[in-house]
Design an enzyme around this catalytic site. Structure first.
Site, PDB file in Angstrom:
ATOM      1  CE  LYS A   1      -4.604  -1.336   1.559  1.00 56.71           C
ATOM      2  NZ  LYS A   1      -5.575  -0.717   2.592  1.00 56.71           N
TER       3      LYS A   1
ATOM      4  CE  LYS B   1     -13.646  -2.904   0.529  1.00 59.16           C
ATOM      5  NZ  LYS B   1     -13.688  -2.687   1.970  1.00 59.16           N
TER       6      LYS B   1
ATOM      7  CE  LYS C   1      -6.102  -7.776  -1.904  1.00 58.14           C
ATOM      8  NZ  LYS C   1      -5.876  -7.725  -0.426  1.00 58.14           N
TER       9      LYS C   1
HETATM   10  P1  AMP Z   1     -11.134  -5.258   3.256  1.00 62.30           P
HETATM   11  O1  AMP Z   1     -11.868  -4.902   2.224  1.00 62.30           O
HETATM   12  O2  AMP Z   1      -9.854  -5.100   2.907  1.00 62.30           O
HETATM   13  O3  AMP Z   1     -11.544  -4.593   4.415  1.00 62.30           O
HETATM   14  O4  AMP Z   1     -11.238  -6.916   3.543  1.00 62.30           O
HETATM   15  C1  AMP Z   1     -12.216  -7.343   4.307  1.00 62.30           C
HETATM   16  C2  AMP Z   1     -12.354  -8.763   4.570  1.00 62.30           C
HETATM   17  O5  AMP Z   1     -12.566  -9.304   3.062  1.00 62.30           O
HETATM   18  C3  AMP Z   1     -11.032  -9.258   4.771  1.00 62.30           C
HETATM   19  O6  AMP Z   1     -11.457 -10.718   5.609  1.00 62.30           O
HETATM   20  C4  AMP Z   1     -10.344  -9.862   3.899  1.00 62.30           C
HETATM   21  O7  AMP Z   1      -9.433 -10.866   3.849  1.00 62.30           O
HETATM   22  C5  AMP Z   1     -11.546 -10.191   2.544  1.00 62.30           C
HETATM   23  N1  AMP Z   1     -11.317 -10.244   1.366  1.00 62.30           N
HETATM   24  C6  AMP Z   1     -10.753  -9.053   0.610  1.00 62.30           C
HETATM   25  N2  AMP Z   1     -10.532  -9.173  -0.654  1.00 62.30           N
HETATM   26  C7  AMP Z   1     -10.862 -10.511  -0.812  1.00 62.30           C
HETATM   27  C8  AMP Z   1     -10.616 -11.382  -1.819  1.00 62.30           C
HETATM   28  N3  AMP Z   1     -10.157 -11.112  -3.286  1.00 62.30           N
HETATM   29  N4  AMP Z   1     -10.766 -12.756  -1.718  1.00 62.30           N
HETATM   30  C9  AMP Z   1     -11.060 -13.168  -0.408  1.00 62.30           C
HETATM   31  N5  AMP Z   1     -11.393 -12.413   0.594  1.00 62.30           N
HETATM   32  C10 AMP Z   1     -11.143 -11.116   0.648  1.00 62.30           C
END
Ligand code: AMP
Ligand code: TRP
Length: 342
Positions: free
Chosen positions: A118, A204, A201
């Protein structure tokens, strides 16, 4: 340490920054719903303090927090059963994070791959909060003495750091106070990949909206994104070994499996031999069937702003009844005069 002294408690969080996508749903939200039940007390958080480690427009942050709350509820989190709230409203998170900033070492933080990704090449210009992010995450978990933390694969390193912080705190002060938390990284969708590039992956922050399915996408958008998803020219295999070196094919099979509560093996037993021209419409139909009730419920809830705000406020109140005594006890252990007296 005997882990049995701790109440079985699940904690997890999602950042209210931008849209919820299919990776969040399958890797996190859906699994949070599965963990609701008699076995655990479940505590789920919209981590707004984490979100501001990178710039957030204040209006967007407020909107995303409410939308995320709507997403939790629409996906099946029951706010009567689970504790659902936004992080900033339980000040004990930030207070415990400060103590952990004094426990964690610079070298531990510098090793975090999410920090390196990041902050990129311009670390000098990244916020101090982005660097300290994992220490706040450890505080989120440990302020509830949470024993189990469901997350996607990308959070594994942060959970290892949470364990290191708990161990060092316990050792430094000669106590058995913080639990050594179990990461729960299970299922076929712990790492949902981009629809445009099977080596990245789904995220967002990807500049291409075609790379992800957003929870707010309508049926046409979902079908179009799946139709245009990158694949290879071969038919689907009948066995899992046949997906090796085919990251895009593997990703679509895993998404199908996770949406349908199956294993990848079970899916391949049914669809092995099919071309993507046949499989993609099946996947699109399944995705629309599973996601559209959630997105329409999200939209409905977004019309009930006062109700959402009330749910969050009530959740924060309930969360504080657990967090506050744990913070006071921590302060007492550390030697803060006056702690535990109020
Ligand atoms: P975040 O949007 O970064 O706050 O992620 C929230 C949750 O979603 C966390 O548990 C991440 O590990 C999960 N997560 C985010 N992106 C992915 C993805 N591409 N595949 C699986 N889990 C994800
Ligand atoms: N860092 C997590 C993410 O970006 C979000 C998060 C913050 C979290 N605090 C947490 C997840 C505590 C689990 C437990 O996905």
């Amino acid at each position: 340490m005997t882990e049995t002294q701790f109440t079985p408690r699940v904690f997890s969080g999602i950042q209210p920054s931008g849209n919820l996508h299919l990776g969040n749903y399958l890797g996190a939200l859906k699994r949070f719903v599965d963990m609701q039940g008699p076995e655990f007390q479940t505590v789920y958080c919209m981590v707004d303090l984490h979100a501001i480690t990178t710039w957030q427009d204040p209006k967007d942050l407020a909107h995303s927090t409410r939308e995320l709350c709507a997403g939790f509820i629409a996906a099946g989190i029951d706010p009567e059963h689970s504790i659902l709230f936004n992080q900033s409203q339980v000040p004990e998170h930030a207070q415990l994070a400060w103590v952990f900033n004094c426990v964690a070492r610079m070298g531990w933080m510098q090793r975090m791959t999410q920090w390196k990704d990041k902050a990129g090449k311009n670390q000098q210009n990244a916020s101090l909060g982005l660097f300290a992010y994992p220490s706040l995450m450890a505080a989120d978990i440990l302020i509830y003495h949470a024993t189990h933390v469901p997350v996607g694969d990308d959070q594994k390193q942060h959970l290892e750091l949470t364990r290191d912080i708990a161990i060092k705190f316990n050792n430094d002060f000669g106590v058995d106070f913080f639990p050594i938390t179990e990461p729960v990284i299970e299922g076929t969708a712990t790492r949902v990949m981009s629809l445009r590039d099977g080596s990245k992956k789904m995220s967002k922050s990807d500049t291409s909206d075609m790379s992800r399915i957003n929870m707010t996408d309508d049926a046409d958008a979902i079908a179009k994104k799946i139709r245009k998803a990158k694949t290879d020219p071969d038919a689907l295999p009948s066995e899992i070994d046949g997906l090796e070196d085919r990251p895009e094919a593997r990703n679509l099979v895993n998404i199908y499996a996770a949406l349908n509560d199956q294993t990848a093996e079970q899916v391949l037993a049914d669809v092995g031999g099919k071309q993507f021209g046949d499989f993609k419409p099946m996947l699109a139909e399944l995705a629309v069937e599973k996601l559209s009730p959630i997105s329409s419920e999200m939209a409905r809830l977004m019309g009930e702003e006062a109700e959402i705000d009330q749910i969050l406020a009530r959740g924060a109140e309930r969360a504080r009844t657990i967090a506050s005594p744990i913070l006071q006890k921590t302060y007492e252990i550390v030697g803060m005069v006056g702690a535990g007296k109020s």
